[in-house]
Write a protein that holds these residues in place. Structure first.
Motif, PDB file in Angstrom:
ATOM      1  N   UNK A  56       0.829  -1.204   0.000  1.00 46.35           N
ATOM      2  CA  UNK A  56       0.000   0.000   0.000  1.00 46.35           C
ATOM      3  C   UNK A  56       0.867   1.258   0.000  1.00 46.35           C
ATOM      4  N   UNK A  57       1.973   1.226   0.726  1.00 48.97           N
ATOM      5  CA  UNK A  57       2.879   2.387   0.726  1.00 48.97           C
ATOM      6  C   UNK A  57       3.536   2.566  -0.642  1.00 48.97           C
ATOM      7  N   UNK A  58       3.863   1.460  -1.302  1.00 46.93           N
ATOM      8  CA  UNK A  58       4.406   1.575  -2.664  1.00 46.93           C
ATOM      9  C   UNK A  58       3.369   2.226  -3.583  1.00 46.93           C
ATOM     10  N   UNK A  59       2.106   1.818  -3.435  1.00 43.86           N
ATOM     11  CA  UNK A  59       1.035   2.427  -4.233  1.00 43.86           C
ATOM     12  C   UNK A  59       0.914   3.918  -3.934  1.00 43.86           C
ATOM     13  N   UNK A  60       1.100   4.288  -2.668  1.00 44.49           N
ATOM     14  CA  UNK A  60       1.041   5.708  -2.288  1.00 44.49           C
ATOM     15  C   UNK A  60       2.156   6.503  -2.975  1.00 44.49           C
ATOM     16  N   UNK A  61       3.362   5.961  -2.981  1.00 43.80           N
ATOM     17  CA  UNK A  61       4.488   6.663  -3.633  1.00 43.80           C
ATOM     18  C   UNK A  61       4.205   6.827  -5.128  1.00 43.80           C
ATOM     19  N   UNK A 281       4.597  15.105   3.487  1.00 45.69           N
ATOM     20  CA  UNK A 281       3.928  14.994   2.182  1.00 45.69           C
ATOM     21  C   UNK A 281       2.516  14.439   2.321  1.00 45.69           C
ATOM     22  N   UNK A 282       2.290  13.569   3.317  1.00 46.66           N
ATOM     23  CA  UNK A 282       0.950  12.992   3.499  1.00 46.66           C
ATOM     24  C   UNK A 282      -0.086  14.062   3.810  1.00 46.66           C
ATOM     25  N   UNK A 283       0.348  15.119   4.507  1.00 48.82           N
ATOM     26  CA  UNK A 283      -0.593  16.159   4.916  1.00 48.82           C
ATOM     27  C   UNK A 283      -0.769  17.219   3.834  1.00 48.82           C
ATOM     28  N   UNK A 284       0.145  17.276   2.905  1.00 46.99           N
ATOM     29  CA  UNK A 284       0.041  18.258   1.817  1.00 46.99           C
ATOM     30  C   UNK A 284      -0.707  17.657   0.629  1.00 46.99           C
ATOM     31  N   UNK A 285      -0.431  16.392   0.328  1.00 46.36           N
ATOM     32  CA  UNK A 285      -1.055  15.723  -0.816  1.00 46.36           C
ATOM     33  C   UNK A 285      -2.122  14.750  -0.303  1.00 46.36           C
ATOM     34  N   UNK A 286      -3.301  14.855  -0.799  1.00 42.74           N
ATOM     35  CA  UNK A 286      -4.380  13.963  -0.389  1.00 42.74           C
ATOM     36  C   UNK A 286      -4.547  12.886  -1.464  1.00 42.74           C
ATOM     37  N   UNK A 287      -4.157  11.657  -1.130  1.00 44.38           N
ATOM     38  CA  UNK A 287      -4.259  10.555  -2.090  1.00 44.38           C
ATOM     39  C   UNK A 287      -4.958   9.382  -1.412  1.00 44.38           C
ATOM     40  N   UNK A 288      -6.017   8.902  -2.031  1.00 45.73           N
ATOM     41  CA  UNK A 288      -6.701   7.716  -1.525  1.00 45.73           C
ATOM     42  C   UNK A 288      -6.079   6.474  -2.152  1.00 45.73           C
ATOM     43  N   UNK A 289      -5.633   5.560  -1.316  1.00 45.30           N
ATOM     44  CA  UNK A 289      -5.018   4.318  -1.797  1.00 45.30           C
ATOM     45  C   UNK A 289      -5.847   3.148  -1.300  1.00 45.30           C
ATOM     46  N   UNK A 290      -6.294   2.301  -2.197  1.00 43.98           N
ATOM     47  CA  UNK A 290      -7.112   1.154  -1.821  1.00 43.98           C
ATOM     48  C   UNK A 290      -6.258   0.073  -1.168  1.00 43.98           C
ATOM     49  N   UNK A 291      -6.911  -0.761  -0.370  1.00 47.86           N
ATOM     50  CA  UNK A 291      -6.215  -1.917   0.199  1.00 47.86           C
ATOM     51  C   UNK A 291      -5.854  -2.880  -0.918  1.00 47.86           C
TER      52      UNK A 291
END
Length: 344
Positions: A56-61, A281-291
């Motif tokens: 999931x973290x890889x998907x976030x990056x 970066x998590x608080x500046x960029x809003x990205x929804x990542x699915x499980x």
């Protein structure tokens, strides 16, 4: 040394976990696993920072990399780790601005020389955290506004507590990481001996160091006297590096973190403290990542010591260093990569 080890371990094959990925590599390349296998089973642990980074973290990056005007900076090992549908390497080939750096300060230097937003992917353990913290301090002092951190840093002792508590694993002792211990010392591990009666040795990276550690673990078991021994005395002290610890405490605070294979572990990650959260970066960029969906790769079980790499049905077949399915086959510190290279 082999004779001495075999003589000490004559009642049952003990299961010792080498926590550090570098130790795994040395054990495989020097033949130690084969040397002691009749009396000691060496199990690889969660000590490879790339390997414990979740899908999931890889998907976030990858999601961050798809923003316009953004440069993702990362260590090279992360480039080929598969996310759900892609890798950073593939996204770079498709046009995403992803650059390999050798230190977080390289990323800060890049930010100072571009008008684009630069995000550094902070993957690592206590060994990496001080350098990342210093970079954040510099960014604040120099009022760099286009530099952000994606904090994915993790802490080793909480993960070891979870492993020690797991009745499935039956770990008889721990070979503790040398690099992490240069920062935190031996004190944070003492609960393993005190509360769980697990012998522990912090050891160096030469084959002789590791053999000496195995011998010490067996001696502690034989004498029923459990403690955290420091074999790596040339670099590790009980209190660790207090300057580095203070820098980490200044910039970060503990938070629950997800580990591949181990799940959510309380207080096992680091997030930026309130004074520095503007760099998150998590608080500046809003990205929804699915499980992510379950995959046949068993890197999670390997990191827990439930199976060895050769017991994964993909090992050496659909999963190899040229076509890795999971992170343990990608990273130079990964157990699967070490087994594939040295223990086929």
């Amino acid at each position: 040394m082999k004779i001495k080890i075999n003589r000490q371990a004559k009642t049952k094959p003990y299961r010792f976990m080498e926590v550090c990925g570098t130790h795994t590599n040395v054990i495989s390349s020097s033949g130690i696993r084969q040397m002691v296998k009749d009396k000691v089973q060496l199990i690889s642990g969660p000590g490879c920072p790339v390997c414990v980074t979740t899908q999931k973290d890889i998907d976030l990056i990858i999601g961050l990399a798809q923003w316009s005007n953004v440069i993702i900076t990362t260590f090279g090992d992360l480039m080929r780790v598969p996310g759900t549908k892609s890798t950073l390497e593939r996204e770079k080939a498709l046009g995403a601005n992803i650059q390999i750096v050798y230190s977080p300060t390289d990323a800060l230097t890049l930010a100072k020389n571009t008008k684009k937003i630069v995000i550094f992917v902070g993957v690592g353990f206590e060994t990496t955290a001080p350098a990342v913290a210093v970079t954040i301090l510099k960014a604040k002092q120099q009022r760099i506004k286009n530099f952000y951190l994606l904090p994915l840093l993790k802490l080793i002792p909480p993960a070891l507590q979870k492993i020690a508590q797991d009745p499935r694993l039956q770990i008889d002792g721990f070979i503790l990481p040398g690099h992490v211990s240069t920062i935190i010392g031996s004190k944070p591990y003492e609960f393993l001996a005190r509360d769980y009666r697990k012998p522990c040795v912090i050891t160096g990276f030469e084959p002789e160091d590791i053999l000496e550690a195995i011998n010490n673990l067996l001696q502690q078991i034989r004498e029923r006297n459990y403690y955290v021994a420091i074999q790596y005395k040339r670099c590790v002290e009980r209190d660790g590096n207090l300057v580095a610890q203070d820098i980490i405490k200044e910039v970060f605070q503990p938070i629950g973190a997800y580990w591949r294979g181990l799940g959510l572990i309380p207080n096992s990650g680091l997030e930026l403290s309130k004074d520095y959260e503007s760099f998150d970066a998590r608080k500046y960029f809003q990205i929804d990542v699915s499980e992510p969906k379950m995959q046949p790769c068993r890197c999670g079980d390997i990191l827990l010591g439930l199976i060895t790499p050769k017991e994964c049905p993909l090992f050496g077949k659909s999963c190899s260093p040229s076509h890795p399915v999971g992170p343990c086959m990608v990273s130079s510190e990964g157990a699967c990569a070490a087994y594939y290279k040295y223990e086929q």
